[in-house]
Each structure stands twice: as structure tokens, then as C-alpha cells.
Design a protein around this motif. Sequence first.
Motif, PDB file in Angstrom:
ATOM      1  N   ILE A 266      44.710   3.454  24.511  1.00  0.00           N
ATOM      2  CA  ILE A 266      45.599   3.080  25.624  1.00  0.00           C
ATOM      3  C   ILE A 266      45.775   1.563  25.684  1.00  0.00           C
ATOM      4  N   ALA A 267      44.719   0.821  25.320  1.00  0.00           N
ATOM      5  CA  ALA A 267      44.805  -0.645  25.353  1.00  0.00           C
ATOM      6  C   ALA A 267      45.902  -1.162  24.445  1.00  0.00           C
ATOM      7  N   LYS A 268      46.072  -0.536  23.285  1.00  0.00           N
ATOM      8  CA  LYS A 268      47.123  -0.960  22.365  1.00  0.00           C
ATOM      9  C   LYS A 268      48.507  -0.719  22.956  1.00  0.00           C
ATOM     10  N   GLU A 269      48.646   0.355  23.712  1.00  0.00           N
ATOM     11  CA  GLU A 269      49.942   0.695  24.293  1.00  0.00           C
ATOM     12  C   GLU A 269      50.281  -0.167  25.507  1.00  0.00           C
ATOM     13  N   ARG A 270      49.242  -0.590  26.249  1.00  0.00           N
ATOM     14  CA  ARG A 270      49.482  -1.250  27.538  1.00  0.00           C
ATOM     15  C   ARG A 270      48.972  -2.684  27.591  1.00  0.00           C
ATOM     16  N   ASN A 271      48.541  -3.188  26.460  1.00  0.00           N
ATOM     17  CA  ASN A 271      48.041  -4.563  26.399  1.00  0.00           C
ATOM     18  C   ASN A 271      46.859  -4.802  27.331  1.00  0.00           C
ATOM     19  N   TRP A 272      45.975  -3.808  27.417  1.00  0.00           N
ATOM     20  CA  TRP A 272      44.751  -3.976  28.179  1.00  0.00           C
ATOM     21  C   TRP A 272      43.816  -4.918  27.431  1.00  0.00           C
ATOM     22  N   GLY A 273      42.832  -5.438  28.147  1.00  0.00           N
ATOM     23  CA  GLY A 273      41.836  -6.280  27.531  1.00  0.00           C
ATOM     24  C   GLY A 273      40.855  -5.484  26.684  1.00  0.00           C
ATOM     25  N   SER A 274      39.998  -6.199  25.999  1.00  0.00           N
ATOM     26  CA  SER A 274      39.028  -5.552  25.116  1.00  0.00           C
ATOM     27  C   SER A 274      37.986  -4.793  25.937  1.00  0.00           C
ATOM     28  N   TYR A 275      37.353  -3.840  25.282  1.00  0.00           N
ATOM     29  CA  TYR A 275      36.344  -3.006  25.932  1.00  0.00           C
ATOM     30  C   TYR A 275      35.136  -2.956  25.015  1.00  0.00           C
ATOM     31  N   ASP A 276      33.976  -3.197  25.586  1.00  0.00           N
ATOM     32  CA  ASP A 276      32.756  -3.137  24.801  1.00  0.00           C
ATOM     33  C   ASP A 276      31.637  -2.585  25.671  1.00  0.00           C
ATOM     34  N   GLU A 277      30.440  -2.537  25.117  1.00  0.00           N
ATOM     35  CA  GLU A 277      29.330  -1.925  25.846  1.00  0.00           C
ATOM     36  C   GLU A 277      28.972  -2.706  27.109  1.00  0.00           C
ATOM     37  N   ARG A 278      29.171  -4.005  27.076  1.00  0.00           N
ATOM     38  CA  ARG A 278      28.891  -4.807  28.273  1.00  0.00           C
ATOM     39  C   ARG A 278      29.866  -4.456  29.402  1.00  0.00           C
ATOM     40  N   THR A 279      31.143  -4.333  29.064  1.00  0.00           N
ATOM     41  CA  THR A 279      32.137  -3.929  30.060  1.00  0.00           C
ATOM     42  C   THR A 279      31.814  -2.548  30.597  1.00  0.00           C
ATOM     43  N   TYR A 280      31.461  -1.666  29.695  1.00  0.00           N
ATOM     44  CA  TYR A 280      31.104  -0.290  30.046  1.00  0.00           C
ATOM     45  C   TYR A 280      29.947  -0.260  31.049  1.00  0.00           C
ATOM     46  N   MET A 281      28.879  -0.982  30.770  1.00  0.00           N
ATOM     47  CA  MET A 281      27.720  -0.968  31.660  1.00  0.00           C
ATOM     48  C   MET A 281      28.028  -1.654  32.989  1.00  0.00           C
ATOM     49  N   THR A 282      28.885  -2.661  32.973  1.00  0.00           N
ATOM     50  CA  THR A 282      29.285  -3.305  34.229  1.00  0.00           C
ATOM     51  C   THR A 282      30.032  -2.330  35.119  1.00  0.00           C
ATOM     52  N   GLU A 283      30.897  -1.513  34.506  1.00  0.00           N
ATOM     53  CA  GLU A 283      31.625  -0.511  35.289  1.00  0.00           C
ATOM     54  C   GLU A 283      30.682   0.557  35.842  1.00  0.00           C
ATOM     55  N   ILE A 284      29.649   0.896  35.088  1.00  0.00           N
ATOM     56  CA  ILE A 284      28.670   1.858  35.593  1.00  0.00           C
ATOM     57  C   ILE A 284      27.873   1.261  36.747  1.00  0.00           C
ATOM     58  N   GLU A 285      27.459   0.010  36.598  1.00  0.00           N
ATOM     59  CA  GLU A 285      26.626  -0.623  37.627  1.00  0.00           C
ATOM     60  C   GLU A 285      27.414  -0.983  38.880  1.00  0.00           C
ATOM     61  N   HIS A 286      28.629  -1.506  38.702  1.00  0.00           N
ATOM     62  CA  HIS A 286      29.341  -2.075  39.846  1.00  0.00           C
ATOM     63  C   HIS A 286      30.772  -1.568  40.018  1.00  0.00           C
ATOM     64  N   GLY A 287      31.257  -0.805  39.058  1.00  0.00           N
ATOM     65  CA  GLY A 287      32.655  -0.410  39.085  1.00  0.00           C
ATOM     66  C   GLY A 287      32.872   1.065  39.331  1.00  0.00           C
ATOM     67  N   ALA A 288      33.868   1.615  38.640  1.00  0.00           N
ATOM     68  CA  ALA A 288      34.361   2.956  38.954  1.00  0.00           C
ATOM     69  C   ALA A 288      33.948   4.008  37.940  1.00  0.00           C
ATOM     70  N   LEU A 289      32.923   3.743  37.126  1.00  0.00           N
ATOM     71  CA  LEU A 289      32.385   4.764  36.234  1.00  0.00           C
ATOM     72  C   LEU A 289      31.192   5.441  36.903  1.00  0.00           C
ATOM     73  N   PHE A 290      31.299   6.755  37.082  1.00  0.00           N
ATOM     74  CA  PHE A 290      30.248   7.532  37.731  1.00  0.00           C
ATOM     75  C   PHE A 290      29.466   8.261  36.640  1.00  0.00           C
ATOM     76  N   VAL A 291      28.616   7.507  35.961  1.00  0.00           N
ATOM     77  CA  VAL A 291      27.922   7.988  34.768  1.00  0.00           C
ATOM     78  C   VAL A 291      26.425   7.854  34.970  1.00  0.00           C
ATOM     79  N   GLY A 292      25.685   8.918  34.647  1.00  0.00           N
ATOM     80  CA  GLY A 292      24.245   8.859  34.752  1.00  0.00           C
ATOM     81  C   GLY A 292      23.633  10.226  34.922  1.00  0.00           C
TER      82      GLY A 292
END
Length: 349
Positions: A266-292
Motif C-alpha cells: 500500500i505504501a508504494k501506491e499511496r506514498n506512505w512512509g517506510s515501515y520497520d520493526e521499530r515503527t511496528y513496536m511503537t504502534e503496539i505500545e502507543h498506537g493503534a495496533l492491538f497485538v499481544g
Amino acid sequence: MKVELGLTSFGDNSEIYTEDGVLPKIPAAERIRNIVEEIKLADEVGLDVYGLGEHHRPDYAVSDPVTVLAAAAMETKNIRLSSAVTVLSSDDPVRVYQRFATLDALTNGRAEIMAGRGSFIESFPLFGYDLNDYDLLYEEKLELLMQINQHEKVTWQGQTREAIHDRGVYPRAVQKELPIYLATGGTPESSARAGHLGLPITYAIIGGNPGRFRYNVEVYKAAAREAGHDLSQLSIANHSWGYIADTDEQAFREYYPSTLAHHNVIAKERNWGSYDERTYMTEIEHGALFVGGPERVAEKIIKTVETLGLDRFLIHLPVGSMPHEKIMHAIRLYGEKVKPIVDDYFKDK
């Protein structure tokens, strides 16, 4: 206080990303049958609602959610069945109502519609609609759908389709009116529209701290009050990406490969920023990923429900393609482990 818990899915169907590598894409027919099994399990473990999205791309298996939901209707007893979303702008409101009224018959009153503009635009050229009419199509078709839902015979005139003069629309739903949730990615204008119309609302919160949507919720409530609607009769829901495993660490590992792969497409289609494990864990800790694990996910659901004043919370599962057995296990944990924690917390609220 009753908080409904459920699931949404887009029927993702691409290469299957796992910790151990990439597996081949399965046939769309197999993915669709798997979805019916997933809905059946969601009902068995006591989840309240399942919503299935509409897409017209090779990386999603479902272009007609109602047909899949109808198959699931015959395998379920209690769960409410919804679209997530119906791309109303490129559909015909008469047929939308008829399809969902038929689903309502099969479920004996468990059908819902989640109407939105859609997060992709492939359906517009596919069905012969001009994207220059994007806003007008949505406004007129939502108005017509609401009229059909409220009245057996309809007289309507607009710019985007032929007029209707005192025509009946059949079959009628089992419910007096089908619940029509307005689905939005979070614009205040959509919140104001839903509130003014007196429609329940579903927010797609897929990035950043969910608390930032408090403003949108207040806009929604203010518009509803101003229009004279009873807020106690309206529902505020959200759906966010999520995944549950036996432990936090297992969930983090298992969910990351498909999430990364999906984001990259989707990032290629919409010019989103890069995504990596740090971004992923930040979303789990403080964002909108409900993972655990179950306890972690339950605690985050409770916090989000209280922050936004929700009465319905939906986990979007999967994101990207994951092994069917992993999805099934996550659904079982959601119903058998997460839901009791959330239910117990809110039972005396």
C-alpha cells in the motif's frame, strides 16, 4: 454497560507471510471458504459482530461480501453480520438494500450495513462511475439508501441515477430498519454527517494514538444533539488492526511479517512512509495496533473504549495474508480469553 466485540476482514489473499518464510497464495475459492469457517468460529466463541469488506483487486478474495455472509448465516446463530464496508458510491442503493434484506431474512434479523466511500477506488471505473462525482455519488446514494430503509415505497430524484416514483423495494428486512453504520477514516466532516443523519458510526483507526479521535467523536455527538437525535440510541464503534496469540512475544513475531508486507504494497501506491520493526513496536505500545497476548489486548481495548466512549470495538484480522490456522487460533483467544476480561470490566459500568 455492554461493549460489543467483533471482527472485520477484507479477505486478504496474497502470498502468505510467516516467521519461517513466504508461502504461495491460495485460490480465492479456498480463502472464501476459510472466511466462512472464521465467521462460524467467531459465533461459537461468543463474539458479537463480524464485518466483511468489499474490494475489486487481485490481493483480496471478496468482491461481494453479502454472498459470503449469506453462507455464514446458515452456519451461525447469534453473531451480527455486516459489510466492512459497502462501497456505496459505486453501488446501487436499491440492490444494496435488497441484498441485505435477504441476508436479514437468512439470519432472522442479524444483518447490518457499514456504508462508506471505501479505501480503494477500483470499483469506480469498473462499474462506470466518474471519480469527479465522488462526493455527489456518496451523498445522493446514502440519502436514497436511508429512504429505502425507512419506507417500503420510495419517491426520489437526484443527479446520479434515474428517479424513482412511488416504487416499492422488496423484500423488506426482518428488522424494522437495517442498522446502517457510516464508516469513516476520521474526517470531522464525516463525523458531522453521521451525527446529523442520526446514523451510528464506525471509525477506522489504523495508525497513531486512538485518543486523537476524541475530537471526531465530540463533533459526531454535537451534530447529533443539534439535529435532535437521542445519543443513547446511537452507536460509536471503531475497527483497528490486531492479532492475539498465547503470549505477547509470540503475537509480536507472528503478526509482523504479514503487516510489513501489506504496508509495503500500500505504501508504494499511496506514498506512505517506510515501515520497520521499530515503527511496528511503537504502534503496539502507543498506537493503534492491538497485538499481544489476551491480557494485553484486553487492557488496550478497555482503555480505548473508555477514551473514546465506544460501545463497539472491532479487531481487523488479518492484515495481509496469514495462515488460516493462526487466524482461527487468534479468533478463539479473542472470544474465550479477551472477551471475558472486557465483559467483566464493563459489567457494572
